[in-house]
Design a protein around this motif. Structure first.
Motif, short mmCIF file in Angstrom:
data_model
loop_
_atom_site.label_atom_id
_atom_site.label_comp_id
_atom_site.label_asym_id
_atom_site.label_seq_id
_atom_site.Cartn_x
_atom_site.Cartn_y
_atom_site.Cartn_z
N SER A 4 0.83 -1.21 0.00
CA SER A 4 0.00 0.00 0.00
C SER A 4 0.87 1.26 0.00
O SER A 4 0.54 2.23 -0.68
CB SER A 4 -0.98 0.00 1.17
OG SER A 4 -0.29 -0.04 2.40
N ARG A 16 -7.68 7.89 -0.31
CA ARG A 16 -7.05 7.01 0.67
C ARG A 16 -7.72 7.14 2.04
O ARG A 16 -8.01 6.13 2.68
CB ARG A 16 -5.55 7.30 0.79
CG ARG A 16 -4.76 6.87 -0.42
CD ARG A 16 -3.25 6.84 -0.15
NE ARG A 16 -2.73 7.99 0.53
CZ ARG A 16 -2.22 9.07 -0.06
NH1 ARG A 16 -2.17 9.13 -1.38
NH2 ARG A 16 -1.75 10.06 0.65
N ARG A 17 -8.00 8.35 2.45
CA ARG A 17 -8.63 8.58 3.76
C ARG A 17 -10.00 7.90 3.82
O ARG A 17 -10.31 7.18 4.77
CB ARG A 17 -8.75 10.08 4.02
CG ARG A 17 -9.31 10.43 5.38
CD ARG A 17 -9.30 11.93 5.68
NE ARG A 17 -9.72 12.77 4.58
CZ ARG A 17 -8.91 13.47 3.78
NH1 ARG A 17 -7.60 13.45 3.96
NH2 ARG A 17 -9.39 14.22 2.80
N GLU A 20 -9.64 4.09 3.86
CA GLU A 20 -9.22 3.62 5.18
C GLU A 20 -10.39 3.59 6.14
O GLU A 20 -10.50 2.70 6.99
CB GLU A 20 -8.06 4.46 5.70
CG GLU A 20 -6.78 4.15 4.93
CD GLU A 20 -5.68 5.18 5.08
OE1 GLU A 20 -5.82 6.12 5.90
OE2 GLU A 20 -4.69 5.07 4.34
N VAL A 87 -5.99 -2.18 1.49
CA VAL A 87 -5.66 -2.05 2.91
C VAL A 87 -6.06 -3.31 3.68
O VAL A 87 -5.27 -3.85 4.46
CB VAL A 87 -6.37 -0.80 3.51
CG1 VAL A 87 -6.32 -0.79 5.03
CG2 VAL A 87 -5.75 0.47 2.94
#
Length: 127
Positions: A4, A16-17, A20, A87
């Motif tokens: 990642s 990405r945030r 996640e 992730v």
């Protein structure tokens, strides 16, 4: 360096945030993955709808990925569902032998696993 971390440059910080967050919320359901499946990961990510995500190791330096969401499909933009799947797969150790991948190739129409063979039905017997 993790897979990642090596691929983060291909995803915007906002994507990405949010990916996640999806991963932390348990929105990623991996159907198959790892070395036993030919280095491919198939998952469903539940957000506003359920989206199909496919990731596979293409060669030593590249990973292929696709998602059925409307953000990804028109322009092949890396999406939060794809990131969330990366992730979760990495956290589960499914990408352990994918180290060295530094690029992600976004696939418009990912290869599908072959359909299971179903034997033909016997002919109907008259009543």
């Amino acid at each position: 360096m993790s897979v990642s971390a090596q691929l983060a440059h291909a995803f915007s910080p906002a994507v990405r945030r949010r990916g996640e967050e999806y991963a932390a919320e348990g929105a990623v359901h991996i159907a198959s993955g790892g070395p036993s499946t030919g280095n491919r990961i198939d998952a469903t990510v539940h957000g506003s709808a359920a989206y199909r995500v496919h990731i596979e190791r293409l060669d030593l330096g590249r990973i292929g990925g696709s998602c059925s969401c409307p953000y990804f499909e028109p322009d092949l933009d890396p999406c939060k569902h794809l990131w969330a799947t990366l992730v979760v797969a990495e956290a589960r150790g499914l990408l352990a032998n994918w180290r060295g991948a530094t690029a992600i190739e976004l696939l418009a129409d990912p290869p599908r696993p072959p359909a299971p063979r179903v034997p033909p039905m016997p002919p109907a017997r008259p009543i």
